[in-house]
Motif scaffolding. Structure first.
Motif, mmCIF file in Angstrom:
data_model
loop_
_atom_site.group_PDB
_atom_site.id
_atom_site.type_symbol
_atom_site.label_atom_id
_atom_site.label_comp_id
_atom_site.label_asym_id
_atom_site.label_seq_id
_atom_site.Cartn_x
_atom_site.Cartn_y
_atom_site.Cartn_z
ATOM 1 N N LEU A 202 -5.825 3.461 -0.252
ATOM 2 C CA LEU A 202 -5.453 2.379 0.378
ATOM 3 C C LEU A 202 -4.512 2.474 1.339
ATOM 4 O O LEU A 202 -4.615 1.421 2.348
ATOM 5 C CB LEU A 202 -4.965 1.387 -0.585
ATOM 6 N N PHE A 203 -3.569 3.296 1.006
ATOM 7 C CA PHE A 203 -2.266 3.087 2.261
ATOM 8 C C PHE A 203 -2.193 4.117 3.019
ATOM 9 O O PHE A 203 -1.849 3.853 4.030
ATOM 10 C CB PHE A 203 -1.221 2.914 1.150
ATOM 11 N N GLU A 204 -1.969 5.415 2.631
ATOM 12 C CA GLU A 204 -1.752 6.533 3.351
ATOM 13 C C GLU A 204 -2.485 6.874 4.369
ATOM 14 O O GLU A 204 -2.355 7.673 5.504
ATOM 15 C CB GLU A 204 -1.288 7.712 2.598
ATOM 16 N N PHE A 205 -3.766 6.511 4.425
ATOM 17 C CA PHE A 205 -4.746 6.913 5.556
ATOM 18 C C PHE A 205 -5.392 5.418 5.885
ATOM 19 O O PHE A 205 -6.030 4.703 4.851
ATOM 20 C CB PHE A 205 -5.811 7.730 5.331
ATOM 21 N N LYS A 206 -5.473 5.064 7.202
ATOM 22 C CA LYS A 206 -6.244 3.805 7.532
ATOM 23 C C LYS A 206 -7.385 3.812 8.076
ATOM 24 O O LYS A 206 -7.661 4.334 9.357
ATOM 25 C CB LYS A 206 -5.139 2.995 8.393
ATOM 26 N N GLY A 207 -8.635 3.675 7.472
ATOM 27 C CA GLY A 207 -9.825 3.740 8.073
ATOM 28 C C GLY A 207 -10.489 2.410 7.709
ATOM 29 O O GLY A 207 -9.668 1.382 6.948
ATOM 30 N N GLY A 208 -11.586 1.976 7.881
ATOM 31 C CA GLY A 208 -12.395 0.873 7.545
ATOM 32 C C GLY A 208 -12.541 0.731 6.114
ATOM 33 O O GLY A 208 -12.326 -0.677 5.777
ATOM 34 N N ILE A 209 -12.874 1.547 5.371
ATOM 35 C CA ILE A 209 -12.765 1.484 4.019
ATOM 36 C C ILE A 209 -11.444 0.975 3.247
ATOM 37 O O ILE A 209 -11.534 -0.121 2.446
ATOM 38 C CB ILE A 209 -13.307 2.800 3.388
ATOM 39 N N ASN B 137 3.485 -8.882 -10.688
ATOM 40 C CA ASN B 137 3.464 -8.445 -12.160
ATOM 41 C C ASN B 137 2.347 -8.137 -12.733
ATOM 42 O O ASN B 137 2.185 -7.328 -13.831
ATOM 43 C CB ASN B 137 4.340 -9.352 -12.679
ATOM 44 N N ASN B 138 1.233 -8.693 -12.190
ATOM 45 C CA ASN B 138 -0.077 -8.533 -12.858
ATOM 46 C C ASN B 138 -0.777 -7.318 -12.571
ATOM 47 O O ASN B 138 -1.886 -6.900 -12.947
ATOM 48 C CB ASN B 138 -0.820 -9.556 -13.044
ATOM 49 N N TYR B 139 -0.377 -6.624 -11.654
ATOM 50 C CA TYR B 139 -0.905 -5.553 -10.822
ATOM 51 C C TYR B 139 -0.224 -4.211 -11.441
ATOM 52 O O TYR B 139 0.880 -3.992 -11.505
ATOM 53 C CB TYR B 139 -0.715 -5.363 -9.405
ATOM 54 N N LEU B 140 -1.103 -3.345 -11.804
ATOM 55 C CA LEU B 140 -0.745 -1.858 -12.439
ATOM 56 C C LEU B 140 -1.370 -0.823 -11.630
ATOM 57 O O LEU B 140 -2.648 -0.758 -11.612
ATOM 58 C CB LEU B 140 -1.075 -1.548 -13.768
ATOM 59 N N PHE B 141 -0.723 -0.071 -10.747
ATOM 60 C CA PHE B 141 -1.497 0.978 -10.003
ATOM 61 C C PHE B 141 -1.112 2.210 -10.711
ATOM 62 O O PHE B 141 0.012 2.497 -11.366
ATOM 63 C CB PHE B 141 -0.568 1.013 -8.662
ATOM 64 N N THR B 142 -2.084 3.105 -10.458
ATOM 65 C CA THR B 142 -2.050 4.427 -11.015
ATOM 66 C C THR B 142 -2.420 5.187 -9.714
ATOM 67 O O THR B 142 -3.559 5.368 -9.407
ATOM 68 C CB THR B 142 -2.987 4.682 -12.318
ATOM 69 N N PHE B 143 -1.432 6.375 -9.324
ATOM 70 C CA PHE B 143 -1.810 7.148 -8.334
ATOM 71 C C PHE B 143 -2.045 8.375 -8.721
ATOM 72 O O PHE B 143 -1.418 9.187 -9.553
ATOM 73 C CB PHE B 143 -0.733 6.946 -7.156
ATOM 74 N N ASN C 166 -7.171 7.359 -5.698
ATOM 75 C CA ASN C 166 -7.280 8.617 -6.124
ATOM 76 C C ASN C 166 -6.559 9.307 -5.513
ATOM 77 O O ASN C 166 -6.124 10.558 -5.582
ATOM 78 C CB ASN C 166 -8.836 9.063 -5.823
ATOM 79 N N LEU C 167 -6.210 9.089 -4.010
ATOM 80 C CA LEU C 167 -5.626 9.995 -2.926
ATOM 81 C C LEU C 167 -4.201 9.822 -2.337
ATOM 82 O O LEU C 167 -3.526 10.338 -2.084
ATOM 83 C CB LEU C 167 -6.475 9.841 -1.721
ATOM 84 N N ASP C 168 -3.963 8.240 -2.819
ATOM 85 C CA ASP C 168 -2.434 8.150 -2.337
ATOM 86 C C ASP C 168 -1.540 8.430 -3.483
ATOM 87 O O ASP C 168 -1.834 8.635 -4.643
ATOM 88 C CB ASP C 168 -2.357 6.349 -2.432
ATOM 89 N N ARG C 169 -0.312 8.662 -3.024
ATOM 90 C CA ARG C 169 0.858 9.067 -3.879
ATOM 91 C C ARG C 169 1.646 7.647 -4.333
ATOM 92 O O ARG C 169 2.337 7.920 -5.441
ATOM 93 C CB ARG C 169 1.811 10.005 -3.120
ATOM 94 N N ASN C 170 1.684 6.623 -3.573
ATOM 95 C CA ASN C 170 2.552 5.507 -3.747
ATOM 96 C C ASN C 170 1.898 4.329 -3.159
ATOM 97 O O ASN C 170 0.984 4.536 -2.135
ATOM 98 C CB ASN C 170 3.951 5.986 -3.654
#
Length: 395
Positions: A24-31, A69-75, A56-60
Motif C-alpha cells: 500500500l505505502f512504500e511503492f506508489k503505483g496504480g494498484i 482502532n478497528n484496523y489491524l495491520f500485519t506487515f 505482503n511487501l510493506d514494512r510499516n
C-alpha cells in the motif's frame, strides 16, 4: 447474489473483514493507489467494522494514515524473499482460521488460491479484485478454480471484465465493476505554471503534449515510443510542439537514443521523477495528455488530466476505453498506428477534433468527477459489500 452462510466459533462472533493486499505505502503505483482508496472508503462506510489488513511487501505504514482502532495491520515486508512469502501466507491462513471473518477480499489474484483452499475448508466467502494483465490469459489451474469459486470478482474496468468472461467462460453475474477513482481536490484547473515554463524553456502559448508514466523496460506498452515517432509528422503542421515525458525508469537510455535518432532533442523533454506536489502543475502545463497504451488496466492518469480540464488521448485496446467512457471523454486511437496517433494529436492541438466536450475544461472536469469521483466509488463499493456488512453512510 446469494451469500454463503457458515458457522463462526463463539470466540469470533464479531463481524470482520480480512483484506489481503500486496502493498500500500512504500511503492506508489496504480494498484497501491486503488487499494488505498478501497481502504479509505471502507473506513468511512463501516467505521465500526473490525478490519484486518495483511500486507505482503510493506514494512510499516505512515503514522498519519488509517489510524482507526478497528484496523489491524500485519506487515511481512521486513522479511527477506522466501521468508516474507512464508510469513505472509502463514498469517493469511492462521488469522482466517482464528477470526473466521465474514468475508475475505483478495487485493490481487495471486492470493486467490489460498482463499479458495480456505473456503473449501471453512466455507468463508471471498472476493478477488482484478486489474489488467494480472487477469488476462490466466493459465494457472488454481487461479482459475479460485475465480470460479469466488463469491464475487471486482474488476476495475469493463475491458478486464469482458476479457475474463470470454477467456475463462465466467458468468457475467459473478463480476462486478468498481472503476478507479481519483482525488478531485488535488487535480484542478489552472493556468500554465510559470516556474515549469521557465524550467523547460517553453513559451506560454507553445503547444505541449504530456505523458506521465514509469519509464520501465517492462512497461513498453505505455505508448510513449509511438508519440516520439509521431512527432516529426506533428511538427510538420505544428512546428513548435513540445513533448514532455514525465517519469523515471530503466528505459530512459533507450528513449534518449530514439530521440537522438529522430533528431528531436529540442522537441522532447524527459523530466525524470516528478514529485506529487508538482503533478497537477504538469497536467496544467500541457495542451493534451496522451498515453496510447495497450495493456493498461484502467489508467488513473487519464482521470487526473481530465480533472484539470485537459483533452486526453488513450489507446483503444485496453482499460483506457473505460477511463475515457468509450470516447465520450477523450480520443481513442489504435496504439500501434503511429500515423493515426499523429493525425489525432494534430486535430486536438488545432482545435478541430470532433468532440466539443474536450474543449470545455469546466464541463470536462465536472463530467469526470460525476463519473469517477470518490463519492461514486464509495457508493459502488457499499453496494458490493451490502451482502455482508451494512454501510452506515447513505448510499
Amino acid at each position: 447474489m446469494q451469500t454463503i452462510n457458515f458457522e463462526k466459533p463463539k470466540s469470533a462472533m464479531t463481524d470482520s473483514l480480512h483484506l489481503w493486499f500486496p502493498n500500500l505505502f512504500e511503492f506508489k503505483g496504480g494498484i497501491q493507489v486503488y487499494l488505498q482508496d478501497v481502504l479509505q472508503a471502507i473506513q468511512e462506510l463501516l467505521p465500526n467494522l473490525s478490519v484486518s489488513i495483511l500486507d505482503n511487501l510493506d514494512r510499516n505504514k505512515p503514522v498519519d494514515k488509517f489510524n482507526s482502532n478497528n484496523y489491524l495491520f500485519t506487515f511481512s515486508g521486513s522479511f527477506p524473499g522466501f521468508l516474507r512469502t512464508l510469513h505472509f501466507t502463514f498469517n493469511l491462513i492462521l488469522k482466517a482460521l482464528i477470526h473466521r471473518p465474514n468475508f475475505i477480499l483478495c487485493g490481487h489474484i495471486n492470493f486467490a488460491p489460498i482463499a479458495f483452499l480456505l473456503h473449501r475448508i471453512t466455507g468463508i466467502p471471498y472476493g478477488i479484485i482484478v486489474y489488467g494483465i494480472d487477469a488476462w490469459e490466466i493459465k494457472s489451474i488454481w487461479k482459475i478454480k479460485a475465480l470460479y469459486a469466488a463469491e464475487k470478482i471486482i474488476s476495475i474496468s469493463s475491458y478486464t471484465r469482458d476479457r475474463l468472461i470470454n477467456e475463462q467462460n465466467l458468468s457475467p453475474d459473478k463480476i462486478e465493476l468498481l472503476p478507479v477513482t481519483f482525488d478531485a481536490e488535488r487535480f484542478k484547473l489552472s493556468s500554465k505554471p510559470n516556474y515549469l515554463l521557465e524550467r523547460y524553456g517553453l513559451k506560454p502559448n507553445q503547444p505541449v503534449i504530456l505523458t506521465v508514466t514509469r519509464l520501465s523496460s517492462d512497461d513498453g506498452y505505455k505508448g510513449y515510443d509511438q508519440i516520439i515517432q509521431a512527432l516529426p509528422e506533428i511538427k510538420h503542421y505544428i512546428p513548435d510542439v513540445h513533448y514532455i515525458l514525465a517519469g523515471k525508469g530503466d528505459d530512459q537510455p533507450r528513449i534518449e537514443q530514439l530521440i537522438a535518432q529522430l533528431n528531436l532533442q529540442d522537441s522532447v523533454t524527459l523530466t525524470g521523477f516528478v514529485p506529487d506536489r508538482e503533478l497537477c502543475d504538469h497536467y496544467n502545463l500541457c495542451d493534451v495528455f496522451a498515453m496510447p497504451s495497450k495493456k493498461e488496466g484502467f489508467g488513473i492518469v487519464y482521470l487526473e488530466a481530465l480533472a484539470c480540464g485537459k483533452p486526453v488521448l488513450g489507446g483503444n485496446k485496453d482499460g483506457a476505453i473505460d477511463a475515457l467512457c468509450h470516447g465520450e471523454l477523450g480520443a481513442l486511437v489504435n496504439p500501434d498506428d503511429v500515423e493515426e496517433i499523429s493525425q489525432i494529436l494534430i486535430e486536438i492541438l488545432q482545435g478541430v477534433y470532433p468532440n466539443s466536450l474536450m474543449y470545455q475544461p469546466e464541463a470536462l472536469r465536472q463530467k469526470v468527477i460525476d463519473t469517477f469521483g470518490f463519492d461514486r466509488f464509495q457508493k459502488t463499493l457499499a453496494n458490493h459489500l451490502d451482502g455482508h456488512f451494512k454501510a452506515t453512510k447513505n448510499k
